[in-house]
Structures are given as C-alpha cells and as structure tokens.
Design a protein around this motif. Structure first.
Motif, PDB file in Angstrom:
ATOM      1  N   UNK A 536       3.977  -1.318   6.201  1.00  0.00           N
ATOM      2  CA  UNK A 536       3.095  -1.961   5.059  1.00  0.00           C
ATOM      3  C   UNK A 536       3.438  -1.118   3.898  1.00  0.00           C
ATOM      4  N   UNK A 540       5.681  -2.153   0.370  1.00  0.00           N
ATOM      5  CA  UNK A 540       4.460  -2.197  -0.977  1.00  0.00           C
ATOM      6  C   UNK A 540       5.324  -1.812  -1.893  1.00  0.00           C
ATOM      7  N   UNK A 543       8.821  -2.810  -2.767  1.00  0.00           N
ATOM      8  CA  UNK A 543       8.278  -4.491  -3.762  1.00  0.00           C
ATOM      9  C   UNK A 543       8.096  -3.886  -5.085  1.00  0.00           C
ATOM     10  N   UNK A 546      11.180  -2.644  -6.932  1.00  0.00           N
ATOM     11  CA  UNK A 546      12.530  -3.432  -7.472  1.00  0.00           C
ATOM     12  C   UNK A 546      11.433  -4.391  -8.464  1.00  0.00           C
ATOM     13  N   UNK A 547      10.646  -4.592  -9.126  1.00  0.00           N
ATOM     14  CA  UNK A 547       9.837  -5.326  -9.767  1.00  0.00           C
ATOM     15  C   UNK A 547      10.097  -4.481 -10.681  1.00  0.00           C
TER      16      UNK A 547
ATOM     17  N   UNK B  94      -1.873  -6.292  12.505  1.00  0.00           N
ATOM     18  CA  UNK B  94      -2.085  -7.395  12.025  1.00  0.00           C
ATOM     19  C   UNK B  94      -0.771  -7.535  11.306  1.00  0.00           C
ATOM     20  N   UNK B  95       0.382  -8.909  11.378  1.00  0.00           N
ATOM     21  CA  UNK B  95       0.568  -8.764  10.360  1.00  0.00           C
ATOM     22  C   UNK B  95       0.539  -9.440   8.601  1.00  0.00           C
ATOM     23  N   UNK B  96       1.052  -8.546   8.147  1.00  0.00           N
ATOM     24  CA  UNK B  96       0.286  -8.937   6.811  1.00  0.00           C
ATOM     25  C   UNK B  96       1.699 -10.701   5.154  1.00  0.00           C
ATOM     26  N   UNK B  99       2.590 -10.204   2.087  1.00  0.00           N
ATOM     27  CA  UNK B  99       3.353  -9.306   1.920  1.00  0.00           C
ATOM     28  C   UNK B  99       4.506  -9.769   2.602  1.00  0.00           C
ATOM     29  N   UNK B 102       5.771 -12.177  -0.556  1.00  0.00           N
ATOM     30  CA  UNK B 102       6.205 -11.092  -1.786  1.00  0.00           C
ATOM     31  C   UNK B 102       7.709 -10.319  -1.094  1.00  0.00           C
ATOM     32  N   UNK B 103       7.939 -10.446   0.094  1.00  0.00           N
ATOM     33  CA  UNK B 103       9.501  -9.887   0.432  1.00  0.00           C
ATOM     34  C   UNK B 103      10.139 -10.662   0.470  1.00  0.00           C
ATOM     35  N   UNK B 105      10.620 -13.701  -2.138  1.00  0.00           N
ATOM     36  CA  UNK B 105      10.435 -14.252  -3.442  1.00  0.00           C
ATOM     37  C   UNK B 105      11.479 -12.836  -3.731  1.00  0.00           C
ATOM     38  N   UNK B 106      11.202 -10.911  -3.161  1.00  0.00           N
ATOM     39  CA  UNK B 106      12.152 -10.465  -4.036  1.00  0.00           C
ATOM     40  C   UNK B 106      13.334 -10.919  -3.924  1.00  0.00           C
ATOM     41  N   UNK B 109      14.419 -14.024  -5.378  1.00  0.00           N
ATOM     42  CA  UNK B 109      15.403 -13.612  -7.156  1.00  0.00           C
ATOM     43  C   UNK B 109      15.849 -12.337  -6.996  1.00  0.00           C
ATOM     44  N   UNK B 110      16.834 -11.743  -6.072  1.00  0.00           N
ATOM     45  CA  UNK B 110      17.689 -10.440  -6.506  1.00  0.00           C
ATOM     46  C   UNK B 110      18.304 -10.948  -5.303  1.00  0.00           C
ATOM     47  N   UNK B 114      21.411  -9.726  -1.658  1.00  0.00           N
ATOM     48  CA  UNK B 114      20.361  -9.791  -0.265  1.00  0.00           C
ATOM     49  C   UNK B 114      22.197 -10.187   0.180  1.00  0.00           C
TER      50      UNK B 114
END
Lengths: 553, 122
Positions: A536, A540, A543, A546-547, B94-96, B99, B102-103, B105-106, B109-110, B114
């Motif tokens: 995690x 973070x 990310x 990258x931003x 726990x699974x976030x 987050x 967010x990944x 979106x990245x 966006x790019x 990928x």
C-alpha cells in the motif's frame, strides 16, 4: 470578630492576630495581612463587628498548624450596632483559642460569613488568582518574604521562594581519592522562572525523602552560584545548593505555581541546532513503535522505545525513550508529549533522546499543549509530516528517502562525509546459498568470518580476539526495476537477521540502507532494515510520483 | 463469450461504465446488498459509487467484502457477470479500495504506458 490582638513584629511591622467566630465556632488562627494593619489601628476592625472575609490565603506552619492570612475583609456591621457576642461558639478543634464564653443568643441575626473550616478555605484560595508580589504571604515564623526565583542571586542569603519541584533526580553516589559523597538534584519552577538545585551529603538525608516531584515547597537560604549550563536546559544564570541553613517546608496553597517552565523549540528548528544541544520540545505523538530490548556494552539489558513527534512546523522527529519511561509510555490516541531537557543528536540527521535528566510529560496542562491538540485534531492529523530522522523506511507516516540503485552511482551516495540514508525496493536476485549468510566479527569495521569456538565464544583471526557474539553478514545481489545489471552489495545487517528471511528470493523487499563511502566498486551498504514491501505504502508513493511527473510536464 | 474472457479485461470503476458498454470488464468493489433471489447484487467502488451485478446463476454462497467481477457491461450499465472471486482479506492486510481506485485512474490517465491489450495479443 471576637478579639483582635496586636503582636509586636520585632523587625517588621506589627501583626494583628484575630479571633473569629461564625456563631458556632471560634478560631484564633487568623492573622491580618500587614497591608490591612490600618483597619485594626483605625478601629475599623473591632471586637464584635461583623465582617465578610473576602480574600485570604492559608499557610501551614512547621508544626502543621494552619494560619489564615486575611487579605481583604469588609465590615458589614460595626461593633456598636451589634449586641455583643453572637451565639455560643466553641473553639474549633483544629484551632487554638480560649475557652468558650457564654453569651446572649440574639435571634434574627444575619449569618456570619467568615469560614472556619480549613477545607473551604482552600477552596476559596483557588479563585485567588493573580496577586501582586507585595501581597505574598509571609512565611510562617520567618521574617523573610517570598521572592520570585528570577530574583535569586549570590549576594542575598535571607530569602524564601515558593516553588514547585518539576524534576527530582535519584540519589547518586561517588567515591574518589578525596572521599565519598552523595547528591541529588532537582529543578524548581515558579511564576517568574526556574532554577536547578543540588543537595549534598547531609542535605540528601535531610530533604530527599521529604521532597516529592510535582509538589510545592517554601525553600529558603540556599547558596547561589553561577550555573554550569552543560548539563541542564534550565534557564537561570545561577544554580542553588542546599546547605546547613536551608529549609524546605511543604506548601499547601500551590494552585497558582506553574507546573513547569519550558522554552520549546520548534521541531522544524532542530535542524539548526547543534548536535548534543539540550532542548525542550512539545509535539503530538504521531506514531509509536513497540518496545525493544538492547544489551549494553556492560551487558545490562535496557528497554528502548521510539516515537514520532510532530508539531505545527509539519516536521517529525524521532524521540527515543529509555528504561521505565519507555516501558510505561502509552502512545495511543496521539497524545501531546512534552520533553524538557531532551538531548539532540545527529543520528539519522536529527533525533532526540530522553535522558535521565529529561522530564517527560504526557498531555501536560499548559497552553502550548492545548494549542497543539486543537491544531492536530483540525489539520495536523492529515499531514504526513516530513521526518528529520531517516532511520526506518517503508512504514507510512515518515518521509522516506526513496532512491533507485542506479541513483546510488549517479548521485555518488556514500562518498560524502556523512552517511547517506536511503530506501529502495529491490528484489534479491542472487544468493550464494552456502556462503551468503555468515557469522562475522562484531567489531566495527572488520567483516571477517569468525570461528565458532563451540564454547559460546567466537574468534576473529584478523582482530586476533574472541567475542561472545557476532554479527550476521549477508552478501546479496539485488536489482530493482531500474537497474540493468544486478548490483553487488555487501550487506551488514544491524538488526538480527532471521536466517529464514534469506531463503525467500524473488520477493520484493524494501531495503533501507546507510551508505558509507568506499573507494572500491563494491559499494558497502549497511542494511538498517529489511521488510517485505508494504504494497500500500509503495503504491501510494508510485501514484504520487506519477502524478507529480505528469504535473511537471 | 469465450473469446471475451480470453482477452485482457480493462479494470474500471463506476464512472467508466458508460464508456465500456458491450465490452468485457473487470470490476473490483465492496459488496453492498445482495438481492434475495441471489441473482443480482450491488457493489461500491473506491469512489463510493455503486454498480449492479447480474449473475447467470443465483449465488450459492454468502457474498461479502471485496469481490472481483468479470463480465460484460449491458447498455443499461449493469455488469452481466460471468465469473467472480472474493478477495481474501483475512491475512491481516485489508484491501484498500480507495488506493485501488487511485491506481485505476492512473492506468486510465496514462493508458499509453499501460498497454495491456497489446501485451495480451503478443
């Protein structure tokens, strides 16, 4: 008022002792404060007048008796309007008074105000906020007035201060060619300032068990000398030594003596201070680690705990606690922590340590603590904070210096004077199964494999010495996503390596390194910490990078 | 349907559903409500938005926590699910979901960095 007696004050002004009655009890432990002497002299206060005691303070004499000093009193009915004594008061048990005197019991009289009960007296004195220095109560029996700590100097010996003990040390003994001795030290604080106090030998016997940290005492007649600022952060040009003439008397009325005097340094400012400086800090405990136990050079076991302290500068510093303080510390709920006299070191950049002469306070009752609490609850909790201490990497909250392995070469890490700290995520590419992990000589710069003597000792041929322990050394090749060629590194693991960990290859590990300069192509890195990657945290970070990169284009 | 399953399926969030109508997608979200019939349930994504999942056959097990659903987006924005699996969270981590979002979106966006589809066909 039943009776007023004038006492000749000797050197000072006369004192008037007053016997009061509330209709039920009498008490003669009332003294008129000197500025009200005129009320007695002008006969404003006369026997049998009825008055309201508006302000007073209660002192305790050496023998435990209580004396109420009247600071402000109003006459509501002059004696001539009163038909003699009211009620049939009996002497109050704690006070000293003459025997009960019979008197007529008139009806319909307004109740008398003066409180005789000492418990209530103390309650009243709590609202007794600011008083001018001239109104300071006289010390019981003595002729010296209470003076502020800030006014103490070596040229006056007859003084009394009223102060709170903020830090009492343990008794320390010494033994040298000139003989033996013992001493203890403490710090005192009052509204005007603070001062360090030491007691030697006989004074230790006289006062050590009497004095309790956190309590307030009247102290008089210590000797003053220029302070040795090396060992203390107490702000005073002088320090005090208790001597044969010194007296220490507990003070009951302690509410307005401050708890502590601190000159807090902003955490962000610590970078500008010299290492080994002694500072006071306050901040919110953002994170706290588990307790660890170390063995010292003298083979003593000591407990240690680190915590991250953040203040409004947004910077975080790692603070190390030791021994009992470490064991007792509870960082849950992000408490406000203040440390007076913490030692600043350049370990990991800048870090703090609480030594035996530091005072640790959790959620202290001072305005700075409330300010910090308010700030943290509103905005501070959301800030990651930038850590001044680069020791551990990977865990959330601290700022870690992420680098790729290639950066090491290009940035010439490790070639400067200071050690460089950085963290990288890498994969163990290659391990020589047989020789990758071995037991090495524990000496600082020697890495020779030691021979297990099978008797609990290990021998290093290079140093020609035997040791009761060893350090693990691990030779690995690691590669990260950036490096083309796996880099060869010699790792010297400061923490105890679990041999099991070595068996796990091809997993991502987060390595935190300290790089030391080394002229060879082999770069010597000391691994401070190896952890399985915190995905995690790493995600973070990726990310965010990258931003950031996108924004810069 | 079989060919759809073979090809790599882009991971999407609720806000992208409309762009992937009639396409196979992979959706990760937290189970919200399961319909009594067991044939449909709702999931929320990392942004808090909800999507509806429809199953071929009714669910045979208790569904809760984080699931990954593979299916096709209908023209009503519902994911017709062909398969799903529950992401284990009992290992203590726990699974976030935020987050993950967010990944996502990245990645979108790019997307030029990928190239999932290209990799699969190669």
């Amino acid at each position: 008022i039943l009776n007023i007696r004038k006492l000749d004050g000797g050197n000072g002004p006369p004192r008037f002792r007053v016997m009061m009655s509330d209709g039920r009890h009498t008490l003669s432990s009332f003294m008129l404060s000197t500025q009200l002497n005129h009320m007695a002299e002008e006969n404003t206060l006369t026997p049998n007048c009825i008055c309201i005691l508006k302000r007073h303070v209660t002192n305790i004499l050496k023998d435990g008796r209580r004396v109420v000093i009247i600071l402000e009193i109003d006459v509501i009915k002059a004696a001539k309007d009163v038909a003699g004594r009211i009620g049939d008061p009996t002497p109050y048990a704690e006070g000293q008074s003459k025997g009960p005197q019979s008197a007529p019991v008139p009806e319909n009289r307004p109740p008398l105000q003066p409180q005789n009960r000492n418990e209530v007296n103390r309650g009243l004195s709590r609202e007794f906020g600011k008083k001018a220095p001239s109104v300071m109560p006289n010390t019981p029996g003595g002729s010296s007035k209470v003076v502020p700590i800030a006014s103490l100097n070596p040229y006056q010996s007859k003084w009394t201060i009223r102060a709170r003990v903020t830090n009492k040390s343990a008794i320390r003994t010494w033994s040298n060619s000139r003989g033996d001795g013992k001493l203890f030290s403490m710090e005192l604080v009052d509204e005007s300032g603070e001062i360090r106090v030491t007691g030697f030998n006989q004074e230790v016997d006289k006062f050590y068990s009497l004095i309790e940290a956190g309590k307030v005492y009247y102290i008089s007649r210590g000797s003053l000398k220029i302070a040795n600022k090396q060992y203390t952060s107490v702000k005073n040009d002088y320090e005090m030594t208790l001597n044969g003439e010194s007296t220490v008397i507990p003070c009951e009325d302690s509410c307005d003596v401050p708890m502590v005097q601190c000159d807090f340094v902003s955490i962000g400012d610590l970078e500008n201070r010299d290492k080994d400086a002694i500072v006071d800090v306050i901040g919110v405990c953002k994170s706290v680690d588990d307790i660890t136990r170390l063995t010292t050079k003298s083979n003593r076991e000591v407990s240690k705990r680190t915590l991250g302290l953040m203040d409004m500068s947004g910077k975080v510093v790692t603070v190390t606690l030791w021994g009992e303080e470490a064991e007792k510390f509870d960082g849950s709920g992000q408490p406000v922590v203040a440390i007076k006299g913490a030692k600043l070191s350049d370990f990991g950049g800048r870090s703090l340590s609480a030594s035996f002469s530091s005072t640790l306070m959790i959620n202290p009752d001072i305005p700075e603590a409330y300010k910090l609490r308010g700030w943290y609850d509103k905005e501070g909790h959301a800030i990651d904070g930038q850590s001044l201490t680069e020791v551990k990497g990977g865990s959330g909250g601290g700022n870690t210096n992420w680098k790729s392995l290639a950066d090491v070469k290009t940035e010439h890490l490790g070639h400067g004077d200071k050690a460089d700290y950085f963290t990288c995520v890498a994969s163990i590419v290659f391990l020589r199964k047989e020789n990758c992990l071995y037991q090495a000589c524990p000496s600082q710069d020697c890495n020779k494999k030691v021979v297990d003597q099978q008797n609990g000792m290990f021998r290093c041929e290079k140093c020609d010495k035997e040791f009761p322990n060893f350090k693990y050394r691990l030779i690995l090749s690691v590669s990260d996503s950036v490096s083309v060629h796996p880099e060869n590194y010699i790792y010297q693991n400061k923490c105890n390596v679990q041999p099991l960990q070595v068996g796990v290859m091809h997993n991502l590990f987060s390595f935190t390194f300290i790089f030391r300069s080394c002229p060879l192509t082999w770069i010597k890195a000391t691994v401070m910490d190896v952890k399985p990657v915190d995905h995690k945290d790493y995600s973070r970070k990726l990310i965010m990078n990258i931003r950031k990169l996108a924004a810069n284009h | 349907m079989a060919s759809l399953l073979d090809a790599p399926k882009p991971r999407i969030s609720c806000s992208m559903l409309s762009q992937y109508i009639s396409r196979a997608v992979c959706f990760v979200g937290r189970v919200e409500k399961v319909h009594p019939t067991g044939k449909t349930f709702t999931v929320s994504d990392g942004e808090g938005k909800t999507a509806t999942i429809e199953m071929n056959e009714p669910l045979e097990e208790e569904l809760s926590g984080i699931v990954e659903v593979i299916g096709m987006v209908s023209n009503k924005g519902v994911i017709m699910s062909t398969t799903y699996h529950i992401l284990q969270e009992d290992k203590g981590i726990p699974f976030d979901l935020e987050l993950y979002n967010e990944a996502l979106k990245v990645i979108h966006d790019f997307s030029q960095y990928y190239p999932f589809e290209v990799a699969a066909s190669g």
